[in-house]
Design a protein around this motif. Structure first.
Motif, PDB file in Angstrom:
ATOM      1  N   LEU A  87      -4.443  10.286   1.791  1.00 30.19           N
ATOM      2  CA  LEU A  87      -4.177   8.967   1.215  1.00 30.19           C
ATOM      3  C   LEU A  87      -3.886   7.999   2.344  1.00 30.19           C
ATOM      4  O   LEU A  87      -3.006   8.252   3.184  1.00 30.19           O
ATOM      5  CB  LEU A  87      -3.003   9.051   0.250  1.00 30.19           C
ATOM      6  N   GLU A  91       2.136   1.826  -3.421  1.00 28.51           N
ATOM      7  CA  GLU A  91       1.082   2.323  -4.304  1.00 28.51           C
ATOM      8  C   GLU A  91       0.813   3.806  -4.059  1.00 28.51           C
ATOM      9  O   GLU A  91       0.640   4.591  -4.993  1.00 28.51           O
ATOM     10  CB  GLU A  91      -0.207   1.531  -4.078  1.00 28.51           C
ATOM     11  N   ILE A  92       0.773   4.191  -2.783  1.00 31.68           N
ATOM     12  CA  ILE A  92       0.491   5.584  -2.430  1.00 31.68           C
ATOM     13  C   ILE A  92       1.618   6.502  -2.897  1.00 31.68           C
ATOM     14  O   ILE A  92       1.366   7.579  -3.461  1.00 31.68           O
ATOM     15  CB  ILE A  92       0.258   5.716  -0.904  1.00 31.68           C
ATOM     16  N   TYR A 109       1.323   6.965  -6.514  1.00 33.19           N
ATOM     17  CA  TYR A 109       0.167   7.829  -6.794  1.00 33.19           C
ATOM     18  C   TYR A 109       0.532   9.292  -6.576  1.00 33.19           C
ATOM     19  O   TYR A 109       0.168  10.162  -7.375  1.00 33.19           O
ATOM     20  CB  TYR A 109      -0.991   7.416  -5.890  1.00 33.19           C
ATOM     21  N   ARG A 164      -8.256   7.072  -1.153  1.00 36.24           N
ATOM     22  CA  ARG A 164      -8.092   8.523  -1.137  1.00 36.24           C
ATOM     23  C   ARG A 164      -9.370   9.149  -0.576  1.00 36.24           C
ATOM     24  O   ARG A 164     -10.473   8.783  -0.968  1.00 36.24           O
ATOM     25  CB  ARG A 164      -7.835   9.036  -2.557  1.00 36.24           C
ATOM     26  N   ASN A 192       0.834  -1.210   0.000  1.00 40.55           N
ATOM     27  CA  ASN A 192       0.000   0.000   0.000  1.00 40.55           C
ATOM     28  C   ASN A 192       0.865   1.255   0.000  1.00 40.55           C
ATOM     29  O   ASN A 192       0.579   2.231  -0.708  1.00 40.55           O
ATOM     30  CB  ASN A 192      -0.915   0.024   1.224  1.00 40.55           C
ATOM     31  N   ARG A 198     -11.128   4.853  -4.476  1.00 41.39           N
ATOM     32  CA  ARG A 198      -9.959   3.993  -4.653  1.00 41.39           C
ATOM     33  C   ARG A 198      -8.929   4.771  -5.450  1.00 41.39           C
ATOM     34  O   ARG A 198      -9.252   5.793  -6.081  1.00 41.39           O
ATOM     35  CB  ARG A 198     -10.344   2.702  -5.388  1.00 41.39           C
ATOM     36  N   LEU A 199      -7.706   4.306  -5.470  1.00 40.86           N
ATOM     37  CA  LEU A 199      -6.664   5.029  -6.202  1.00 40.86           C
ATOM     38  C   LEU A 199      -6.855   4.955  -7.715  1.00 40.86           C
ATOM     39  O   LEU A 199      -6.248   5.730  -8.449  1.00 40.86           O
ATOM     40  CB  LEU A 199      -5.275   4.500  -5.814  1.00 40.86           C
TER      41      LEU A 199
END
Length: 299
Positions: free
Chosen positions: A142, A45-46, A49, A164, A42, A93-94
């Protein structure tokens, strides 16, 4: 000889069981390992992003949330325990899919009380994010997976999914500020304020009748509401209470000895002399209250 052989077999079995127990107790928790791994994924991913969307985000080390303020209000009021926070949010969601939101178009903000035993219907991630923002601020929050999140693990938001939140903090109000706002809105600013924070306003006077005294049993008609007008209790026929003995909330004990038989009053009170940080169904924690009271008799 057979007894010795049986004892040896029993001893070997016990040793084997003991070794197995030790091995099991020392083995890593697969659930915990999975949570750790998903948390790291995670985080990756963040971070990706944030880079892709060119965000300036700061990580809060306590909650693990990443905060990118889109409206900064340095002088805004920060929420503390007991405060009421009103807010709008959109949860995504992202990949951009909207999962949840307040009724922003209808101007119905969400409401949460900071420090209440239960945070209500909102997720732990949103609740934590709100505490990092001040009144009037807007932010992108986030959030990695939170095992306490009570709204994950479904088709829209599978477990271990980072999210988010687009958050706007409409207001942060202490109990005292909530009471002051209510008094102004209802035209009750003439109410007497006592040392406990009780507001007392006599609405029907009988100066020639007897004052209510500690130890008496008073018959009271009453109606109780929250500051938003929702009624939680009432008795139009009158019910008996022992005055000054703790049989009722502290605000009542204080207010009743200011009244005489036949008199009516409106009282507005903080939770410290009401139902406190726990509340009492259907009264929320840290809730200021309003009572309309009439003393029918006192004996």
């Amino acid at each position: 000889m057979k007894v010795i052989q049986n004892w040896q077999r029993w001893s070997f079995a016990v040793s084997l069981i003991g070794l197995l127990i030790v091995q099991i107790s020392c083995a890593p928790d697969p659930g915990e390992a999975l949570n750790d791994r998903k948390r790291r994924e995670n985080e990756d991913e963040i971070k990706a992003y944030i880079t892709t969307n060119n965000l300036t985000a700061v990580k809060d080390d306590v909650t693990g949330l990443y905060i990118a303020k889109t409206k900064d209000v340095p002088t805004g009021q920060a929420p503390v325990v007991g405060d009421e926070v009103r807010f709008y949010f959109v949860q995504k969601r992202l990949d951009g899919l909207i999962v949840d939101s307040t009724e922003t178009a209808a101007k119905k903000p969400g409401v949460v009380i900071i420090g209440a035993p239960s945070q209500g219907a909102i997720t732990a991630r949103l609740y934590n994010g709100l505490q990092l923002l001040k009144e009037g601020e807007q932010a992108i929050v986030l959030a990695p997976y939170d095992p306490t999140d009570n709204k994950s693990g479904n088709l829209l938001l599978p477990a271990y999914t980072p999210v988010r939140y687009d958050i706007t903090v409409v207001s942060v109000r202490t109990e005292e500020e909530q009471i002051q706002d209510y008094l102004a809105a209802k035209g009750l600013t003439a109410a007497e304020k006592t040392a406990s924070g009780l507001r007392f306003l006599l609405t029907k006077a009988y100066p020639d009748s007897a004052l209510v005294k500690v130890g008496q049993t008073a018959k009271i008609k009453y109606k109780g509401t929250l500051l938003n007008g929702n009624q939680f209790d009432a008795n139009a026929d009158g019910t008996d209470f022992s005055v000054g003995t703790g049989a009722v909330i502290a605000a009542w004990d204080e207010a009743l000895v200011k009244m005489r038989e036949g008199e009516k009053a409106t009282i507005v009170l903080p939770s410290s002399i009401g139902y406190g940080p726990q509340g009492k169904t259907p009264i929320p924690p840290y809730a200021p209250l309003v009572f309309d009271i009439e003393v029918v008799s006192a004996k």
